[in-house]
Scaffold this active site. Structure first.
Site, PDB file in Angstrom:
ATOM      1  N   ASP A 126       0.817  -1.073   0.076  1.00 18.80           N
ATOM      2  CA  ASP A 126      -0.062   0.039  -0.018  1.00 18.80           C
ATOM      3  C   ASP A 126       0.825   1.377  -0.082  1.00 18.80           C
ATOM      4  O   ASP A 126       2.169   1.209   0.191  1.00 18.80           O
ATOM      5  CB  ASP A 126      -1.026  -0.186   1.147  1.00 18.80           C
ATOM      6  CG  ASP A 126      -0.417  -0.469   2.564  1.00 18.80           C
ATOM      7  OD1 ASP A 126       0.839  -0.283   2.651  1.00 18.80           O
ATOM      8  OD2 ASP A 126      -0.904  -1.436   3.242  1.00 18.80           O
ATOM      9  N   HIS A 177      -7.557  -5.112  10.175  1.00 20.93           N
ATOM     10  CA  HIS A 177      -7.072  -4.804   8.596  1.00 20.93           C
ATOM     11  C   HIS A 177      -5.840  -5.471   8.167  1.00 20.93           C
ATOM     12  O   HIS A 177      -4.930  -5.884   9.111  1.00 20.93           O
ATOM     13  CB  HIS A 177      -6.988  -3.467   8.717  1.00 20.93           C
ATOM     14  CG  HIS A 177      -5.927  -2.638   9.204  1.00 20.93           C
ATOM     15  ND1 HIS A 177      -6.292  -1.524  10.159  1.00 20.93           N
ATOM     16  CD2 HIS A 177      -4.546  -2.850   8.982  1.00 20.93           C
ATOM     17  CE1 HIS A 177      -4.968  -0.944  10.256  1.00 20.93           C
ATOM     18  NE2 HIS A 177      -3.946  -1.899   9.578  1.00 20.93           N
ATOM     19  N   GLU A 222      -9.847  -1.988   5.653  1.00 28.85           N
ATOM     20  CA  GLU A 222     -10.691  -1.884   6.830  1.00 28.85           C
ATOM     21  C   GLU A 222     -11.807  -2.850   7.004  1.00 28.85           C
ATOM     22  O   GLU A 222     -12.177  -3.412   5.758  1.00 28.85           O
ATOM     23  CB  GLU A 222     -11.046  -0.304   6.910  1.00 28.85           C
ATOM     24  CG  GLU A 222      -9.798   0.435   6.690  1.00 28.85           C
ATOM     25  CD  GLU A 222      -8.906   0.509   8.064  1.00 28.85           C
ATOM     26  OE1 GLU A 222      -8.889  -0.264   8.543  1.00 28.85           O
ATOM     27  OE2 GLU A 222      -8.014   1.515   7.955  1.00 28.85           O
ATOM     28  N   ASN A 274      -8.108  -3.615  14.377  1.00 32.43           N
ATOM     29  CA  ASN A 274      -9.313  -3.928  13.944  1.00 32.43           C
ATOM     30  C   ASN A 274      -9.660  -5.023  12.919  1.00 32.43           C
ATOM     31  O   ASN A 274     -10.463  -5.074  12.270  1.00 32.43           O
ATOM     32  CB  ASN A 274      -9.915  -2.831  13.291  1.00 32.43           C
ATOM     33  CG  ASN A 274      -9.200  -2.127  12.211  1.00 32.43           C
ATOM     34  OD1 ASN A 274      -8.190  -2.543  11.619  1.00 32.43           O
ATOM     35  ND2 ASN A 274      -9.701  -0.802  11.518  1.00 32.43           N
TER      36      ASN A 274
END
Length: 243
Positions: free
Chosen positions: A67, A138, A143, A136
């Site tokens: 990313d 990811h 996400e 979380n």
């Protein structure tokens, strides 16, 4: 899913470096998927050390990063382009034109996503992908709620992710709102995955990854369905898992 327990962060990094180097020495023109953040820093330090000792060469290797932030130029010291060169690329014999990252400063971001995904396919796919996991769940910047079917795409960063990454910036206001990330389908197409997990704060996320339901609400859970995943985690990260 293979789980390897390391006694601490240093051993986790050493074990990951060993597996990566084994892949390169087995296939000198391997395609590597790389990650950023604090978790893989020790891995990159180990790789540089092994390279300087003559134990591994990257001259025929191709790399793809997971990313990049949207809106940061390559010379911005918070861009992942800058990170990768500072922490790894400038210290090994990887050819510059074989190190690939999404261009978060592209004029047409959708076109950049399509170009990047096509580049991975043209390289023959990724042989071994390094991953971390967010609190979380990811992976990459995918996400919660991201469709499992998606390939390289633009993502609005979750506030929890922005706050977690704010420590690298002068303030939360400087953390970009978006990123380009390899999609979950892109990650699942890689031939082998090494997931690195360190510290007690990641223990709950790792437990959910291993034992929880496979759900888009917790993106990393999809790794349960990948045929070749190795988790290398230190004792603190494994503390929530029953032995």
């Amino acid at each position: 899913m293979n789980i390897i327990q390391a006694k601490n962060y240093q051993q986790m990094s050493e074990l990951a470096a060993k597996k990566l180097i084994e892949q390169i020495n087995r296939k000198s023109d391997s395609v590597l998927g790389l990650a950023t953040g604090s978790t893989p820093e020790g891995l990159y330090e180990e790789i540089i050390k092994e390279h300087k000792e003559g134990n591994v060469s990257f001259k025929d290797i191709t790399t793809f990063n997971l990313d990049e932030y949207v809106g940061l130029s390559k010379d911005n010291d918070q861009s992942y382009y800058y990170y990768m060169h500072k922490l790894l690329f400038d210290h090994i014999d990887l050819k510059t034109n074989q190190a690939n990252l999404p261009n978060g400063d592209a004029k047409d971001l959708q076109e950049e996503c399509s170009r990047y995904e096509a580049s991975i396919q043209q390289a023959g796919g990724i042989d071994i992908q390094i991953l971390g996991i967010g609190l979380n769940g990811h992976i990459g910047f995918n996400e919660p709620g991201t469709p499992f079917s998606i390939q390289t795409h633009i993502v609005d960063l979750d506030e929890s992710t922005r706050h977690a990454n704010a420590r690298f910036f002068d303030s939360i206001d400087e953390v970009p709102l978006q990123a380009i990330t390899m999609g979950i389908d892109s990650i699942m197409q890689t031939k082998q995955i090494i997931l690195l997990v360190s510290g007690s704060k990641k223990a709950e996320a790792l437990e959910k990854l291993v034992n929880g339901p496979v759900t888009e609400d917790f993106p990393a859970s999809i790794l349960q369905k990948h045929p070749n995943v190795t988790i290398i985690a230190d004792r603190e990260a494994l503390s929530e898992l029953s032995q």
